[in-house]
Write a protein that holds these residues in place. Sequence first.
Motif, PDB file in Angstrom:
ATOM      1  N   PHE A 146      64.048 159.433  20.997  1.00 18.66           N
ATOM      2  CA  PHE A 146      63.036 158.597  21.349  1.00 18.66           C
ATOM      3  C   PHE A 146      62.905 157.340  20.544  1.00 18.66           C
ATOM      4  O   PHE A 146      62.932 156.457  20.801  1.00 18.66           O
ATOM      5  CB  PHE A 146      61.774 159.391  21.216  1.00 18.66           C
ATOM      6  CG  PHE A 146      61.147 160.199  22.427  1.00 18.66           C
ATOM      7  CD1 PHE A 146      60.592 159.356  23.410  1.00 18.66           C
ATOM      8  CD2 PHE A 146      61.374 161.541  22.580  1.00 18.66           C
ATOM      9  CE1 PHE A 146      60.228 159.953  24.464  1.00 18.66           C
ATOM     10  CE2 PHE A 146      60.946 162.107  23.790  1.00 18.66           C
ATOM     11  CZ  PHE A 146      60.343 161.443  24.599  1.00 18.66           C
ATOM     12  N   ALA A 147      63.455 157.608  19.325  1.00 19.53           N
ATOM     13  CA  ALA A 147      63.568 156.501  18.305  1.00 19.53           C
ATOM     14  C   ALA A 147      64.633 155.507  18.718  1.00 19.53           C
ATOM     15  O   ALA A 147      64.504 154.069  18.565  1.00 19.53           O
ATOM     16  CB  ALA A 147      63.631 157.026  16.823  1.00 19.53           C
ATOM     17  N   LEU A 148      65.742 155.938  19.060  1.00 22.96           N
ATOM     18  CA  LEU A 148      66.875 155.105  19.840  1.00 22.96           C
ATOM     19  C   LEU A 148      66.400 154.537  20.941  1.00 22.96           C
ATOM     20  O   LEU A 148      66.445 153.214  21.024  1.00 22.96           O
ATOM     21  CB  LEU A 148      67.893 156.173  20.078  1.00 22.96           C
ATOM     22  CG  LEU A 148      69.139 155.413  20.599  1.00 22.96           C
ATOM     23  CD1 LEU A 148      69.820 154.419  19.448  1.00 22.96           C
ATOM     24  CD2 LEU A 148      70.348 156.579  20.898  1.00 22.96           C
ATOM     25  N   GLY A 149      65.725 155.106  21.738  1.00 26.73           N
ATOM     26  CA  GLY A 149      65.138 154.253  22.926  1.00 26.73           C
ATOM     27  C   GLY A 149      64.266 153.251  22.869  1.00 26.73           C
ATOM     28  O   GLY A 149      64.341 151.987  23.245  1.00 26.73           O
ATOM     29  N   TYR A 150      63.183 153.484  21.958  1.00 22.89           N
ATOM     30  CA  TYR A 150      62.222 152.601  21.709  1.00 22.89           C
ATOM     31  C   TYR A 150      62.882 151.352  20.699  1.00 22.89           C
ATOM     32  O   TYR A 150      62.530 150.236  20.845  1.00 22.89           O
ATOM     33  CB  TYR A 150      61.027 153.096  21.086  1.00 22.89           C
ATOM     34  CG  TYR A 150      60.228 153.842  22.373  1.00 22.89           C
ATOM     35  CD1 TYR A 150      59.528 152.923  23.112  1.00 22.89           C
ATOM     36  CD2 TYR A 150      59.911 155.230  22.237  1.00 22.89           C
ATOM     37  CE1 TYR A 150      58.748 153.614  24.034  1.00 22.89           C
ATOM     38  CE2 TYR A 150      59.135 155.756  23.120  1.00 22.89           C
ATOM     39  CZ  TYR A 150      58.775 154.979  23.951  1.00 22.89           C
ATOM     40  OH  TYR A 150      57.993 155.618  24.998  1.00 22.89           O
ATOM     41  N   GLY A 151      63.423 151.816  19.799  1.00 20.75           N
ATOM     42  CA  GLY A 151      64.499 150.951  18.900  1.00 20.75           C
ATOM     43  C   GLY A 151      65.275 149.766  19.673  1.00 20.75           C
ATOM     44  O   GLY A 151      65.340 148.926  19.310  1.00 20.75           O
ATOM     45  N   ALA A 152      65.979 150.577  20.679  1.00 25.17           N
ATOM     46  CA  ALA A 152      66.677 149.514  21.507  1.00 25.17           C
ATOM     47  C   ALA A 152      65.866 148.547  22.085  1.00 25.17           C
ATOM     48  O   ALA A 152      66.366 147.396  22.084  1.00 25.17           O
ATOM     49  CB  ALA A 152      67.454 150.283  22.616  1.00 25.17           C
ATOM     50  N   ARG A 153      64.729 148.781  22.494  1.00 25.35           N
ATOM     51  CA  ARG A 153      63.804 147.640  23.197  1.00 25.35           C
ATOM     52  C   ARG A 153      63.390 146.629  22.282  1.00 25.35           C
ATOM     53  O   ARG A 153      63.549 145.759  22.470  1.00 25.35           O
ATOM     54  CB  ARG A 153      62.661 148.108  23.812  1.00 25.35           C
ATOM     55  CG  ARG A 153      61.828 147.495  24.211  1.00 25.35           C
ATOM     56  CD  ARG A 153      60.503 147.986  24.906  1.00 25.35           C
ATOM     57  NE  ARG A 153      60.668 148.471  26.205  1.00 25.35           N
ATOM     58  CZ  ARG A 153      59.882 148.907  27.011  1.00 25.35           C
ATOM     59  NH1 ARG A 153      58.714 149.205  26.737  1.00 25.35           N
ATOM     60  NH2 ARG A 153      60.305 149.631  28.229  1.00 25.35           N
TER      61      ARG A 153
END
Length: 188
Positions: A109-116
């Motif tokens: 989840f952190a990776l997905g939101y961090g990517a944005r």
Amino acid sequence: LIAAGVLGAGAIASSAPWFLTVMRWGGVVFLLISGATAFRAAWRGGAALRAGQGAAGLGATLAVLAALTWLNPHVWLDTVVLLGSISSGWPNKSGFLMGAVSASIMFFFALGYGARLLAPLFAKPVAWRVLDVLVGLVMWAIALGLAFGVEYQRVPAREPFKAAPGLQLHAGAAAGDALLHGMIKVEQ
């Protein structure tokens, strides 16, 4: 895959000590090649994050998801071998499993939101070059540590951390507790 590692690969590592040696040297080779690939990408440059033209359909998205999960050697090494080996000395397998699954969910989840959030930064090719150099350095540092004497071994299990009366710990504490209480010992 986390369950396969905790319940299966950990048993292999416990019953066949040579397994960890093979995995160690296989890991050294894998990390050296991966680091070299990262350095080559940094040298060539030109990579940048560009927004797609449109959303892919559900079938295409699920196919990519399946390929990234089942065909990715990093997944097998990190999830099955590494977590399986660590969990082999943990007395509470279900607690370790729940902690590892919880940590994995939080990470992705952190990776997905961090990517944005980081998309504007990684639209610049220089950011990719810096990231590739950092990835290469980390991979080679770990490979050198493995090759020149860093041994990972089980130490006798200790009493797991207990919360004060009336407090409850979330399942994610189990995996961290294994490391805090000496389930993994690093010797040089």
